[in-house]
Design a protein around this motif. Structure first.
Motif, PDB file in Angstrom:
ATOM      1  N   GLU A 295      -2.104 -18.115 -83.852  1.00 12.29           N
ATOM      2  CA  GLU A 295      -2.953 -17.974 -85.090  1.00 12.29           C
ATOM      3  C   GLU A 295      -4.246 -18.620 -84.699  1.00 12.29           C
ATOM      4  O   GLU A 295      -3.787 -20.004 -84.554  1.00 12.29           O
ATOM      5  CB  GLU A 295      -2.693 -18.051 -86.350  1.00 12.29           C
ATOM      6  CG  GLU A 295      -3.222 -16.874 -86.936  1.00 12.29           C
ATOM      7  CD  GLU A 295      -2.394 -16.762 -88.363  1.00 12.29           C
ATOM      8  OE1 GLU A 295      -3.476 -16.461 -89.488  1.00 12.29           O
ATOM      9  OE2 GLU A 295      -1.158 -16.972 -88.808  1.00 12.29           O
TER      10      GLU A 295
ATOM     11  N   HIS B  47      -7.711 -20.984 -85.186  1.00 11.80           N
ATOM     12  CA  HIS B  47      -7.121 -21.578 -87.081  1.00 11.80           C
ATOM     13  C   HIS B  47      -9.232 -22.168 -86.946  1.00 11.80           C
ATOM     14  O   HIS B  47     -10.023 -21.314 -86.516  1.00 11.80           O
ATOM     15  CB  HIS B  47      -7.450 -23.723 -86.445  1.00 11.80           C
ATOM     16  CG  HIS B  47      -7.964 -24.623 -87.611  1.00 11.80           C
ATOM     17  ND1 HIS B  47      -9.398 -25.013 -87.721  1.00 11.80           N
ATOM     18  CD2 HIS B  47      -7.227 -25.172 -89.230  1.00 11.80           C
ATOM     19  CE1 HIS B  47      -8.746 -25.799 -88.689  1.00 11.80           C
ATOM     20  NE2 HIS B  47      -7.858 -26.266 -89.464  1.00 11.80           N
TER      21      HIS B  47
ATOM     22  N   HIS C 130     -12.129 -24.186 -88.450  1.00 10.46           N
ATOM     23  CA  HIS C 130     -12.540 -25.345 -89.057  1.00 10.46           C
ATOM     24  C   HIS C 130     -13.519 -24.924 -90.509  1.00 10.46           C
ATOM     25  O   HIS C 130     -13.994 -24.210 -91.083  1.00 10.46           O
ATOM     26  CB  HIS C 130     -14.221 -25.430 -88.913  1.00 10.46           C
ATOM     27  CG  HIS C 130     -13.337 -27.277 -88.178  1.00 10.46           C
ATOM     28  ND1 HIS C 130     -14.997 -27.801 -89.222  1.00 10.46           N
ATOM     29  CD2 HIS C 130     -14.064 -28.257 -87.817  1.00 10.46           C
ATOM     30  CE1 HIS C 130     -14.846 -29.322 -88.882  1.00 10.46           C
ATOM     31  NE2 HIS C 130     -14.102 -29.553 -87.976  1.00 10.46           N
TER      32      HIS C 130
ATOM     33  N   GLU D 122     -13.488 -18.135 -85.430  1.00  9.70           N
ATOM     34  CA  GLU D 122     -12.245 -19.324 -84.971  1.00  9.70           C
ATOM     35  C   GLU D 122     -13.364 -19.655 -83.855  1.00  9.70           C
ATOM     36  O   GLU D 122     -12.240 -20.904 -82.980  1.00  9.70           O
ATOM     37  CB  GLU D 122     -11.674 -17.943 -84.474  1.00  9.70           C
ATOM     38  CG  GLU D 122     -11.028 -16.887 -85.398  1.00  9.70           C
ATOM     39  CD  GLU D 122     -11.919 -16.012 -84.851  1.00  9.70           C
ATOM     40  OE1 GLU D 122     -12.737 -16.186 -84.293  1.00  9.70           O
ATOM     41  OE2 GLU D 122     -11.677 -15.325 -85.231  1.00  9.70           O
TER      42      GLU D 122
ATOM     43  N   ASP E 198      -6.356 -31.266 -93.044  1.00 11.87           N
ATOM     44  CA  ASP E 198      -5.697 -29.969 -93.649  1.00 11.87           C
ATOM     45  C   ASP E 198      -4.109 -30.269 -93.526  1.00 11.87           C
ATOM     46  O   ASP E 198      -3.871 -30.814 -92.739  1.00 11.87           O
ATOM     47  CB  ASP E 198      -5.477 -28.643 -92.119  1.00 11.87           C
ATOM     48  CG  ASP E 198      -7.360 -27.778 -92.544  1.00 11.87           C
ATOM     49  OD1 ASP E 198      -7.630 -28.007 -93.428  1.00 11.87           O
ATOM     50  OD2 ASP E 198      -6.970 -27.028 -91.789  1.00 11.87           O
TER      51      ASP E 198
ATOM     52  N   GLU F 160      -1.730 -28.136 -92.754  1.00 11.27           N
ATOM     53  CA  GLU F 160      -0.935 -28.006 -91.903  1.00 11.27           C
ATOM     54  C   GLU F 160      -2.240 -27.727 -90.841  1.00 11.27           C
ATOM     55  O   GLU F 160      -2.715 -26.968 -90.245  1.00 11.27           O
ATOM     56  CB  GLU F 160      -0.753 -26.752 -92.030  1.00 11.27           C
ATOM     57  CG  GLU F 160       0.136 -26.878 -92.752  1.00 11.27           C
ATOM     58  CD  GLU F 160       0.773 -24.867 -93.320  1.00 11.27           C
ATOM     59  OE1 GLU F 160       0.459 -24.204 -92.671  1.00 11.27           O
ATOM     60  OE2 GLU F 160       1.627 -24.382 -94.166  1.00 11.27           O
TER      61      GLU F 160
ATOM     62  N   PRO G 256      -4.240 -28.384 -87.581  1.00  8.96           N
ATOM     63  CA  PRO G 256      -4.262 -27.240 -85.255  1.00  8.96           C
ATOM     64  C   PRO G 256      -2.788 -28.423 -84.766  1.00  8.96           C
ATOM     65  O   PRO G 256      -2.794 -29.234 -84.724  1.00  8.96           O
ATOM     66  CB  PRO G 256      -5.024 -27.293 -85.355  1.00  8.96           C
ATOM     67  CG  PRO G 256      -6.388 -27.958 -86.020  1.00  8.96           C
ATOM     68  CD  PRO G 256      -5.414 -28.965 -87.639  1.00  8.96           C
TER      69      PRO G 256
ATOM     70  N   SER H 203      -6.214 -27.929 -79.159  1.00  8.26           N
ATOM     71  CA  SER H 203      -7.141 -27.315 -79.749  1.00  8.26           C
ATOM     72  C   SER H 203      -7.730 -27.653 -77.861  1.00  8.26           C
ATOM     73  O   SER H 203      -6.732 -27.696 -77.176  1.00  8.26           O
ATOM     74  CB  SER H 203      -8.803 -28.289 -79.685  1.00  8.26           C
ATOM     75  OG  SER H 203      -7.853 -28.813 -81.481  1.00  8.26           O
TER      76      SER H 203
ATOM     77  N   THR I 196      -9.537 -23.222 -81.816  1.00 13.74           N
ATOM     78  CA  THR I 196      -8.464 -24.402 -82.103  1.00 13.74           C
ATOM     79  C   THR I 196      -7.003 -23.759 -82.836  1.00 13.74           C
ATOM     80  O   THR I 196      -7.086 -22.480 -83.318  1.00 13.74           O
ATOM     81  CB  THR I 196      -9.540 -25.032 -83.331  1.00 13.74           C
ATOM     82  OG1 THR I 196     -10.150 -25.683 -83.050  1.00 13.74           O
ATOM     83  CG2 THR I 196      -7.842 -26.125 -84.022  1.00 13.74           C
TER      84      THR I 196
ATOM     85  N   LYS J 288      -3.457 -23.220 -84.987  1.00 13.24           N
ATOM     86  CA  LYS J 288      -3.099 -23.223 -85.943  1.00 13.24           C
ATOM     87  C   LYS J 288      -2.111 -24.570 -85.461  1.00 13.24           C
ATOM     88  O   LYS J 288      -0.594 -23.878 -84.502  1.00 13.24           O
ATOM     89  CB  LYS J 288      -2.725 -22.077 -86.853  1.00 13.24           C
ATOM     90  CG  LYS J 288      -3.885 -21.684 -88.617  1.00 13.24           C
ATOM     91  CD  LYS J 288      -3.185 -20.919 -88.831  1.00 13.24           C
ATOM     92  CE  LYS J 288      -4.536 -20.376 -89.751  1.00 13.24           C
ATOM     93  NZ  LYS J 288      -3.654 -19.782 -90.691  1.00 13.24           N
TER      94      LYS J 288
ATOM     95  N   ASP K  54       1.547 -26.243 -87.740  1.00 15.31           N
ATOM     96  CA  ASP K  54       2.207 -26.874 -89.073  1.00 15.31           C
ATOM     97  C   ASP K  54       2.633 -28.124 -89.888  1.00 15.31           C
ATOM     98  O   ASP K  54       1.923 -28.991 -88.829  1.00 15.31           O
ATOM     99  CB  ASP K  54       4.023 -26.827 -88.243  1.00 15.31           C
ATOM    100  CG  ASP K  54       4.695 -26.176 -87.337  1.00 15.31           C
ATOM    101  OD1 ASP K  54       4.867 -24.678 -87.662  1.00 15.31           O
ATOM    102  OD2 ASP K  54       4.998 -26.094 -86.212  1.00 15.31           O
TER     103      ASP K  54
END
Ligand code: SIN
Length: 276
Positions: free
Chosen positions: A67, A69, A71, A82, A107, A109, A111, A114, A269, A271, A273
Motif C-alpha cells: 500500500e 504511504h 507523507h 501518494e 511514523d 509504522e 515506510p 521509497s 513511498t 508502507k 511495519d
C-alpha cells in the motif's frame, strides 16, 4: 542469487545494484516482481535507467510492493496525494533530503521502501548517497552492540517538516499533529532477519532513559559511524533514472552541489511495519 528475467549488476561491494532488462511503465509479471523484490533485499537499494513512467505508472509499480504511504506534510502534484515532489532550482533555499536519513522514521509504522523517479537532473552533481545500516551495525564492537540492544530513541518530525513545508493548517491526519515515535535503535529486518542501525540525524532527537549529554554523545558517535565511506554507494543520476531503496536497512542523503541548476522528479513511498 540468480535472476532469470532481469539483469542485476552490483555498483559496490556492500550496497547497491543496477537492474536492467525491465520496463517499469508496464505491469510487472510475477517472476519479474519477485526478482526485483529479491534484488532489493540482497542489495538494499536498486537502480534502473531510462524509465519513462507517468505518475499513474509510478504508483502502479509501487503498489506491487504494498500500500502507498502518504507523507504527513510534503507537497504532492494535484490529485496524487501518494506522490511526493522532489524539486530544487535557482530559487530554492534548501533541497530535500540533504542530511543522512531514512524516510519518515517519525511514523510509528515507517515506510518499507521509497521509489524515486527523477525526470530532470543536473550535470554534473545531484548524486544520492546510500549507507548500509546492516554494515554499520555489523561493524560495531560486541560491547557496543550489547549496550545498544533494547535501547529506544525518539524520532520526531516537527523540527524537520515545519520549517521546510510551512504550517499549512492541516497535516495528513487532519489534526495538526506532527508525527513522532519511539523506535528501537537496532531493528531486525522483518524479511531478512538481519540487524540494522535505526537512528538518523534528521529525525532522531534523543535516546529514551539517558541523560541529554549521554544521549547526544552516543547519537553523535553513531551518526559519525554511519558516515563511514565503506558502508556506502553513490548513485550518479541521469534523466529518467529510478532508485528504489529499502528504508528498513539503509539511509540516504541527496547532495545539493548543483545550485542553481534544476533537479526534479517524484517519489512514491511504500508502507511498512512497526520496527522491532
Ligand atoms: C529523499 O530523501 O527522498 C530525496 C532523495 C533524493 O532527492 O535523492
Amino acid at each position: 542469487m540468480s535472476y532469470e528475467t532481469i539483469a542485476v549488476n552490483p555498483i559496490g561491494p556492500v550496497i547497491g545494484a543496477e537492474i536492467g532488462r525491465v520496463d517499469l511503465s508496464q505491469p510487472l509479471g510475477n517472476q519479474a516482481f519477485q526478482e526485483i523484490h529479491d534484488a532489493l533485499l540482497e542489495h538494499q537499494v536498486v537502480f534502473f535507467r531510462d524509465q519513462e513512467m507517468t505518475l499513474e505508472e509510478h504508483k502502479a509499480f509501487g503498489r506491487r510492493f504494498g500500500e502507498l504511504h502518504i507523507h504527513p506534510a510534503a507537497p504532492s502534484p494535484d490529485g496524487h496525494p501518494e506522490i511526493l515532489t522532489i524539486h530544487a532550482d535557482e530559487n530554492s533555499k534548501r533541497a530535500q533530503g540533504a542530511r543522512w536519513h531514512t524516510d519518515v522514521s517519525c511514523d510509528e509504522e515507517p515506510p518499507m521502501g521509497s521509489i524515486l523517479h527523477l525526470h530532470r537532473v543536473p550535470s554534473p552533481g545531484g548524486d544520492t548517497m546510500f549507507s548500509s545500516m546492516y554494515a554499520a551495525y555489523d561493524a560495531l564492537s560486541e560491547e557496543m552492540k550489547t549496550f545498544l540492544a533494547g535501547l529506544k530513541a525518539w524520532h520526531s518530525s516537527e523540527h524537520v517538516h515545519k520549517g521546510r513545508y510551512g504550517h499549512m493548517g492541516k497535516l495528513r491526519d487532519g489534526d495538526d499533529t506532527y508525527p513522532k515515535a519511539l523506535q528501537p535503535i537496532v531493528r531486525t529486518h522483518p524479511v531478512t532477519g538481519r540487524k540494522a542501525l535505526y537512528v538518523n540525524c534528521a529525525f532522531t532527537t534523543h535516546i529514551e532513559g539517558l541523560k541529554k549529554t549521554e544521549s547526544d554523545a552516543i547519537l553523535h558517535m553513531l551518526y559519525a559511524h554511519i558516515d563511514t565511506p565503506e558502508f556506502h554507494c553513490r548513485f550518479d543520476w541521469r534523466d529518467n533514472s529510478v532508485a528504489f531503496w529499502d528504508n528498513r536497512c539503509t539511509q540516504h542523503r541527496a547532495l545539493w552541489d548543483y545550485f542553481p541548476q534544476t533537479r526534479h522528479g517524484f517519489r512514491v513511498t511504500v508502507k511498512g511495519d512497526r520496527p522491532f
